[in-house]
Write a protein that holds these residues in place. Structure first.
Motif, PDB file in Angstrom:
ATOM      1  N   ALA A  34       0.955  -1.152   0.191  1.00  0.00           N
ATOM      2  CA  ALA A  34      -0.119   0.038  -0.053  1.00  0.00           C
ATOM      3  C   ALA A  34       0.945   1.064   0.055  1.00  0.00           C
ATOM      4  O   ALA A  34       0.628   2.311  -0.655  1.00  0.00           O
ATOM      5  CB  ALA A  34      -0.909  -0.092   1.190  1.00  0.00           C
ATOM      6  N   HIS A  35       2.107   1.315   0.875  1.00  0.00           N
ATOM      7  CA  HIS A  35       2.865   2.293   0.761  1.00  0.00           C
ATOM      8  C   HIS A  35       3.500   2.684  -0.663  1.00  0.00           C
ATOM      9  O   HIS A  35       3.676   3.694  -0.853  1.00  0.00           O
ATOM     10  CB  HIS A  35       3.879   2.326   2.121  1.00  0.00           C
ATOM     11  CG  HIS A  35       3.291   2.331   3.375  1.00  0.00           C
ATOM     12  ND1 HIS A  35       3.819   1.956   4.524  1.00  0.00           N
ATOM     13  CD2 HIS A  35       1.911   2.984   3.709  1.00  0.00           C
ATOM     14  CE1 HIS A  35       2.915   2.413   5.419  1.00  0.00           C
ATOM     15  NE2 HIS A  35       1.987   2.807   4.865  1.00  0.00           N
ATOM     16  N   GLU A  36       4.111   1.429  -1.061  1.00  0.00           N
ATOM     17  CA  GLU A  36       4.452   1.535  -2.441  1.00  0.00           C
ATOM     18  C   GLU A  36       3.648   2.078  -3.385  1.00  0.00           C
ATOM     19  O   GLU A  36       4.124   2.893  -4.432  1.00  0.00           O
ATOM     20  CB  GLU A  36       5.073   0.229  -2.939  1.00  0.00           C
ATOM     21  CG  GLU A  36       6.061  -0.399  -2.223  1.00  0.00           C
ATOM     22  CD  GLU A  36       6.376  -1.910  -2.439  1.00  0.00           C
ATOM     23  OE1 GLU A  36       5.696  -2.462  -3.502  1.00  0.00           O
ATOM     24  OE2 GLU A  36       7.068  -2.766  -1.991  1.00  0.00           O
ATOM     25  N   LEU A  37       2.384   1.802  -3.286  1.00  0.00           N
ATOM     26  CA  LEU A  37       1.334   2.259  -4.503  1.00  0.00           C
ATOM     27  C   LEU A  37       0.775   3.468  -4.209  1.00  0.00           C
ATOM     28  O   LEU A  37       0.302   4.292  -4.910  1.00  0.00           O
ATOM     29  CB  LEU A  37       0.183   1.361  -4.606  1.00  0.00           C
ATOM     30  CG  LEU A  37       0.910   0.037  -5.221  1.00  0.00           C
ATOM     31  CD1 LEU A  37      -0.454  -0.903  -5.255  1.00  0.00           C
ATOM     32  CD2 LEU A  37       1.237   0.227  -6.817  1.00  0.00           C
ATOM     33  N   GLN A  61      -4.333   3.460  -8.774  1.00  0.00           N
ATOM     34  CA  GLN A  61      -3.545   3.013  -7.527  1.00  0.00           C
ATOM     35  C   GLN A  61      -4.381   1.832  -6.895  1.00  0.00           C
ATOM     36  O   GLN A  61      -3.993   0.732  -6.482  1.00  0.00           O
ATOM     37  CB  GLN A  61      -3.308   3.921  -6.439  1.00  0.00           C
ATOM     38  CG  GLN A  61      -2.635   5.084  -6.711  1.00  0.00           C
ATOM     39  CD  GLN A  61      -2.582   6.319  -5.856  1.00  0.00           C
ATOM     40  OE1 GLN A  61      -3.612   6.744  -5.502  1.00  0.00           O
ATOM     41  NE2 GLN A  61      -1.226   6.656  -5.506  1.00  0.00           N
ATOM     42  N   VAL A  62      -5.762   1.976  -6.910  1.00  0.00           N
ATOM     43  CA  VAL A  62      -6.673   0.967  -6.463  1.00  0.00           C
ATOM     44  C   VAL A  62      -6.872  -0.357  -7.139  1.00  0.00           C
ATOM     45  O   VAL A  62      -6.698  -1.248  -6.473  1.00  0.00           O
ATOM     46  CB  VAL A  62      -8.150   1.781  -6.065  1.00  0.00           C
ATOM     47  CG1 VAL A  62      -9.040   0.692  -5.636  1.00  0.00           C
ATOM     48  CG2 VAL A  62      -8.015   2.689  -4.811  1.00  0.00           C
ATOM     49  N   GLU A  67      -5.319  -6.000  -7.650  1.00  0.00           N
ATOM     50  CA  GLU A  67      -4.740  -7.105  -8.257  1.00  0.00           C
ATOM     51  C   GLU A  67      -3.727  -7.701  -7.228  1.00  0.00           C
ATOM     52  O   GLU A  67      -3.543  -8.956  -7.378  1.00  0.00           O
ATOM     53  CB  GLU A  67      -3.977  -6.485  -9.498  1.00  0.00           C
ATOM     54  CG  GLU A  67      -3.306  -7.586 -10.333  1.00  0.00           C
ATOM     55  CD  GLU A  67      -2.571  -6.686 -11.458  1.00  0.00           C
ATOM     56  OE1 GLU A  67      -1.342  -6.917 -11.773  1.00  0.00           O
ATOM     57  OE2 GLU A  67      -3.093  -5.863 -12.171  1.00  0.00           O
ATOM     58  N   TRP A  68      -3.096  -6.771  -6.534  1.00  0.00           N
ATOM     59  CA  TRP A  68      -1.853  -7.756  -5.701  1.00  0.00           C
ATOM     60  C   TRP A  68      -2.669  -8.384  -4.522  1.00  0.00           C
ATOM     61  O   TRP A  68      -2.218  -9.428  -4.348  1.00  0.00           O
ATOM     62  CB  TRP A  68      -1.189  -6.410  -4.963  1.00  0.00           C
ATOM     63  CG  TRP A  68      -0.031  -7.087  -4.376  1.00  0.00           C
ATOM     64  CD1 TRP A  68       1.308  -7.386  -4.432  1.00  0.00           C
ATOM     65  CD2 TRP A  68      -0.037  -7.439  -2.824  1.00  0.00           C
ATOM     66  NE1 TRP A  68       1.825  -8.072  -3.403  1.00  0.00           N
ATOM     67  CE2 TRP A  68       1.098  -7.939  -2.415  1.00  0.00           C
ATOM     68  CE3 TRP A  68      -1.201  -7.055  -1.856  1.00  0.00           C
ATOM     69  CZ2 TRP A  68       1.312  -8.299  -1.114  1.00  0.00           C
ATOM     70  CZ3 TRP A  68      -0.877  -7.555  -0.594  1.00  0.00           C
ATOM     71  CH2 TRP A  68       0.369  -8.076   0.057  1.00  0.00           C
ATOM     72  N   GLU A  93      -6.071   9.057   6.092  1.00  0.00           N
ATOM     73  CA  GLU A  93      -4.675   9.683   5.921  1.00  0.00           C
ATOM     74  C   GLU A  93      -3.581   8.993   5.746  1.00  0.00           C
ATOM     75  O   GLU A  93      -2.476   9.498   5.278  1.00  0.00           O
ATOM     76  CB  GLU A  93      -4.472  10.632   7.203  1.00  0.00           C
ATOM     77  CG  GLU A  93      -5.481  11.637   7.468  1.00  0.00           C
ATOM     78  CD  GLU A  93      -5.137  12.249   8.927  1.00  0.00           C
ATOM     79  OE1 GLU A  93      -4.049  12.212   9.216  1.00  0.00           O
ATOM     80  OE2 GLU A  93      -6.050  12.919   9.449  1.00  0.00           O
ATOM     81  N   ARG A  94      -3.516   7.499   5.976  1.00  0.00           N
ATOM     82  CA  ARG A  94      -2.485   6.710   5.526  1.00  0.00           C
ATOM     83  C   ARG A  94      -3.020   5.371   5.593  1.00  0.00           C
ATOM     84  O   ARG A  94      -4.069   5.145   5.695  1.00  0.00           O
ATOM     85  CB  ARG A  94      -1.356   6.858   7.087  1.00  0.00           C
ATOM     86  CG  ARG A  94      -2.068   6.390   8.381  1.00  0.00           C
ATOM     87  CD  ARG A  94      -0.847   6.411   9.372  1.00  0.00           C
ATOM     88  NE  ARG A  94      -0.792   8.039   9.511  1.00  0.00           N
ATOM     89  CZ  ARG A  94      -1.786   8.675  10.533  1.00  0.00           C
ATOM     90  NH1 ARG A  94      -2.830   8.039  10.837  1.00  0.00           N
ATOM     91  NH2 ARG A  94      -1.504   9.995  10.754  1.00  0.00           N
ATOM     92  N   PHE A  95      -1.918   4.432   5.519  1.00  0.00           N
ATOM     93  CA  PHE A  95      -2.423   2.878   5.407  1.00  0.00           C
ATOM     94  C   PHE A  95      -1.948   2.394   6.575  1.00  0.00           C
ATOM     95  O   PHE A  95      -0.823   2.408   6.924  1.00  0.00           O
ATOM     96  CB  PHE A  95      -1.995   2.113   4.229  1.00  0.00           C
ATOM     97  CG  PHE A  95      -2.584   0.866   3.971  1.00  0.00           C
ATOM     98  CD1 PHE A  95      -3.697   0.817   3.135  1.00  0.00           C
ATOM     99  CD2 PHE A  95      -2.163  -0.306   4.569  1.00  0.00           C
ATOM    100  CE1 PHE A  95      -4.614  -0.277   2.899  1.00  0.00           C
ATOM    101  CE2 PHE A  95      -3.004  -1.492   4.224  1.00  0.00           C
ATOM    102  CZ  PHE A  95      -3.865  -1.635   3.560  1.00  0.00           C
ATOM    103  N   GLU A  96      -2.687   1.685   7.554  1.00  0.00           N
ATOM    104  CA  GLU A  96      -2.538   0.945   8.825  1.00  0.00           C
ATOM    105  C   GLU A  96      -2.889  -0.400   8.827  1.00  0.00           C
ATOM    106  O   GLU A  96      -3.728  -0.803   8.315  1.00  0.00           O
ATOM    107  CB  GLU A  96      -2.969   1.780   9.879  1.00  0.00           C
ATOM    108  CG  GLU A  96      -2.975   3.244   9.781  1.00  0.00           C
ATOM    109  CD  GLU A  96      -3.644   4.081  10.962  1.00  0.00           C
ATOM    110  OE1 GLU A  96      -4.694   3.598  10.951  1.00  0.00           O
ATOM    111  OE2 GLU A  96      -3.162   4.870  11.716  1.00  0.00           O
ATOM    112  N   GLN A  97      -2.223  -1.028   9.776  1.00  0.00           N
ATOM    113  CA  GLN A  97      -2.484  -2.432  10.251  1.00  0.00           C
ATOM    114  C   GLN A  97      -3.106  -2.509  11.449  1.00  0.00           C
ATOM    115  O   GLN A  97      -2.761  -1.829  12.462  1.00  0.00           O
ATOM    116  CB  GLN A  97      -1.091  -3.041  10.209  1.00  0.00           C
ATOM    117  CG  GLN A  97      -1.449  -4.631  10.834  1.00  0.00           C
ATOM    118  CD  GLN A  97       0.017  -5.318  10.833  1.00  0.00           C
ATOM    119  OE1 GLN A  97       0.787  -5.374   9.936  1.00  0.00           O
ATOM    120  NE2 GLN A  97       0.144  -6.127  11.799  1.00  0.00           N
TER     121      GLN A  97
END
Length: 98
Positions: A34-37, A61-62, A67-68, A93-97
């Motif tokens: 997610a951070h890469e994209l 991006q989505v 696809e991944w 705001e970001r991508f989180e786990q």
């Protein structure tokens, strides 16, 4: 006059994956991808052994993130993939786990 920039439209998708998706680094690799994209949202394990993901970003991006997610990281084995577009006012705001 130039047309609208397609990257300005933000899409949000809810995803649920089943298979060998817990205990194989699925959430960790999902955050990295997610951070890469450049997408935002979150990823979480569910009690039934599946993983759910909320993905938000520009359409291209989505699409690449979905696809991944259909394949997952190297040690995962995705046997069932479900995704649907969600219409949210919330902007992550970001991508989180989780």
């Amino acid at each position: 006059m130039p047309g609208p920039d397609l990257d300005e439209k933000i899409e949000t998708y809810y995803v649920r994956v089943r298979g060998v998706v817990q205990g194989v680094g699925f959430r960790h690799y999902t955050v990295r991808r997610a951070h890469e994209l450049g997408v935002r949202g979150w990823v979480a394990n569910l009690d039934d052994g599946s993983v759910e993901v909320m993905v938000q970003g520009a359409a291209n991006q989505v699409d690449r993130m979905l696809e991944w997610l259909r394949r997952g990281p190297p040690h995962a084995r995705v046997t069932d993939f479900f995704s649907e577009e969600r219409f949210l006012d919330k902007r992550f705001e970001r991508f989180e786990q989780h």
